[in-house]
Scaffold this motif. Structure first.
Motif, short mmCIF file in Angstrom:
data_model
loop_
_atom_site.label_atom_id
_atom_site.label_comp_id
_atom_site.label_asym_id
_atom_site.label_seq_id
_atom_site.Cartn_x
_atom_site.Cartn_y
_atom_site.Cartn_z
N GLN A 264 -6.94 4.45 0.36
CA GLN A 264 -8.28 5.01 0.22
C GLN A 264 -9.21 4.07 -0.53
N ARG A 265 -10.43 4.01 -0.04
CA ARG A 265 -11.44 3.15 -0.66
C ARG A 265 -11.61 3.49 -2.14
N GLU A 266 -11.60 4.78 -2.46
CA GLU A 266 -11.82 5.22 -3.84
C GLU A 266 -10.72 4.71 -4.76
N PHE A 267 -9.48 4.70 -4.27
CA PHE A 267 -8.37 4.19 -5.09
C PHE A 267 -8.56 2.69 -5.35
N LEU A 268 -8.95 1.95 -4.32
CA LEU A 268 -9.13 0.51 -4.47
C LEU A 268 -10.27 0.21 -5.45
N GLN A 269 -11.35 0.97 -5.37
CA GLN A 269 -12.47 0.77 -6.28
C GLN A 269 -12.06 1.05 -7.72
N GLU A 270 -11.27 2.11 -7.90
CA GLU A 270 -10.79 2.46 -9.24
C GLU A 270 -9.84 1.38 -9.77
N ALA A 271 -8.97 0.88 -8.90
CA ALA A 271 -8.04 -0.18 -9.31
C ALA A 271 -8.80 -1.43 -9.73
N LEU A 272 -9.85 -1.78 -8.99
CA LEU A 272 -10.67 -2.93 -9.33
C LEU A 272 -11.29 -2.76 -10.71
N PHE B 57 2.28 4.70 -7.33
CA PHE B 57 3.05 4.73 -8.57
C PHE B 57 3.27 3.34 -9.17
N ARG B 58 3.36 2.29 -8.34
CA ARG B 58 3.56 0.94 -8.88
C ARG B 58 2.37 0.48 -9.71
N PHE B 59 1.18 0.73 -9.20
CA PHE B 59 0.00 0.30 -9.94
C PHE B 59 -0.08 1.02 -11.27
N GLN B 60 0.22 2.32 -11.29
CA GLN B 60 0.17 3.08 -12.53
C GLN B 60 1.23 2.59 -13.52
N GLU B 61 2.43 2.28 -13.01
CA GLU B 61 3.48 1.74 -13.88
C GLU B 61 3.03 0.45 -14.54
N THR B 62 2.44 -0.42 -13.76
CA THR B 62 1.98 -1.70 -14.29
C THR B 62 0.83 -1.51 -15.26
N ARG B 63 -0.07 -0.64 -14.92
CA ARG B 63 -1.21 -0.37 -15.80
C ARG B 63 -0.76 0.17 -17.15
N GLU B 64 0.27 1.00 -17.16
CA GLU B 64 0.77 1.58 -18.40
C GLU B 64 1.37 0.53 -19.34
N THR B 65 1.74 -0.65 -18.79
CA THR B 65 2.24 -1.73 -19.64
C THR B 65 1.09 -2.56 -20.20
N GLY B 66 -0.14 -2.19 -19.83
CA GLY B 66 -1.28 -3.02 -20.19
C GLY B 66 -1.34 -4.27 -19.35
N PHE B 67 -0.76 -4.20 -18.14
CA PHE B 67 -0.69 -5.36 -17.24
C PHE B 67 0.01 -6.53 -17.94
N ASP C 79 0.83 -1.21 0.00
CA ASP C 79 0.00 0.00 0.00
C ASP C 79 0.87 1.26 0.00
N GLN C 80 2.13 1.16 0.41
CA GLN C 80 3.00 2.33 0.46
C GLN C 80 3.55 2.71 -0.91
N THR C 81 3.55 1.75 -1.85
CA THR C 81 4.07 2.03 -3.19
C THR C 81 3.00 1.96 -4.26
#
Length: 273
Positions: free
Chosen positions: A214-222, A180-190, A175-177
């Protein structure tokens, strides 16, 4: 595990016994694997390699915490011990007397059991192994579709997907990274991933949303993960009925948990309200 929600629709909830369920059974043992399978879950095996090249189940870099290794070996890196030496240690007695005699298993020993039950699955959490050797062993036992390889390094997941395309891969993100980590991975198309896991650490004092993320971030990630055709898994290091119900209400259906019995009971209550 299959359950029915209160509207009668079937829901499949997948769960990982995080760190081999070390709160209920001695971790990284065959007993832990069987325990999780029998509860309807997926055990996790942390994998390291011995000096003579045998891949084993061991979370820590040394045997001190989980085995009765003699004083001369307690702080010795696993990578400097032979498999024969590792087999001399008791991996159950420090947990409790009923597990006396449990040994540190080789990955091949676990695979030989897994291969007998094609409906069962296994997470492999990378600590320190030769990935090519691991992939060859998976192919030898013909269990690729039963394996979920997980690590925080996206590149290791890409490597495993190249070596063994039938294996599912999961990148875990603390949760501390995650920002930016999720965005990096998302930019590769997972790229090369099947599952993304996000850690959930407690933050609240009382009431409201329990976790620091934050709940909103988790919902967006889902939403992003689902749109890409992947699954989102969460690891709530602690949960109660209210927080677990909230995660389920969000639509999350894959979890990693440290208390499988409590989790299974909570899930049953959720779907049988």
């Amino acid at each position: 595990m299959m359950t029915a929600d209160r509207k009668g629709a079937n829901q499949k909830v997948h769960w990982q016994a995080h760190q081999s369920t070390n709160t209920e059974v001695p971790e990284n043992t065959l007993a832990a694997m069987r325990y999780a399978w029998e509860l309807g879950g997926i055990p996790e095996l942390d994998i390291r390699q011995t000096a003579d090249g045998v891949i084993i189940g061991m979370h820590d870099a040394t045997p001190k915490r989980t085995t009765d290794a003699p004083e001369s070996q307690r702080d010795r890196p696993i990578s400097e011990c032979t498999f024969d030496e590792v087999q001399q240690w008791d991996a159950g007695i420090k947990f409790s007397e009923p597990y006396r005699g449990e040994r540190v298993p080789s990955l091949a020993q676990i695979f030989s059991v897994l291969a007998q039950y094609p409906e069962r699955e296994l997470y492999l959490d990378f600590k320190e192994v030769d990935l090519e050797q691991m992939a060859l062993l998976i192919k030898e036992y013909g269990i690729g579709r039963q394996i979920i390889f997980c690590h925080c390094d996206h590149e290791n997941c890409k490597t495993v997907k190249r070596l063994a395309p039938e294996v599912r891969t999961m990148q875990w993100i603390s949760d501390q990274t995650v920002d930016f980590r999720f965005q990096e991975t998302r930019e590769t198309g997972f790229d090369s991933l099947d599952i993304v896991q996000i850690h959930l650490v407690d933050d609240r004092a009382d009431g409201g949303w329990r976790y620091r993320l934050q709940r909103e971030f988790l919902q967006e990630a889902l939403t992003h993960v689902n749109e890409a055709g992947l699954e989102l898994e969460v690891l709530p290091f602690h949960f109660d009925q209210d927080s677990m119900f909230e995660l389920l209400d969000m639509g999350i259906r894959r979890f990693a948990v440290d208390e499988p019995k409590v989790f299974v009971e909570t899930i049953d209550r959720y779907f049988n309200r």
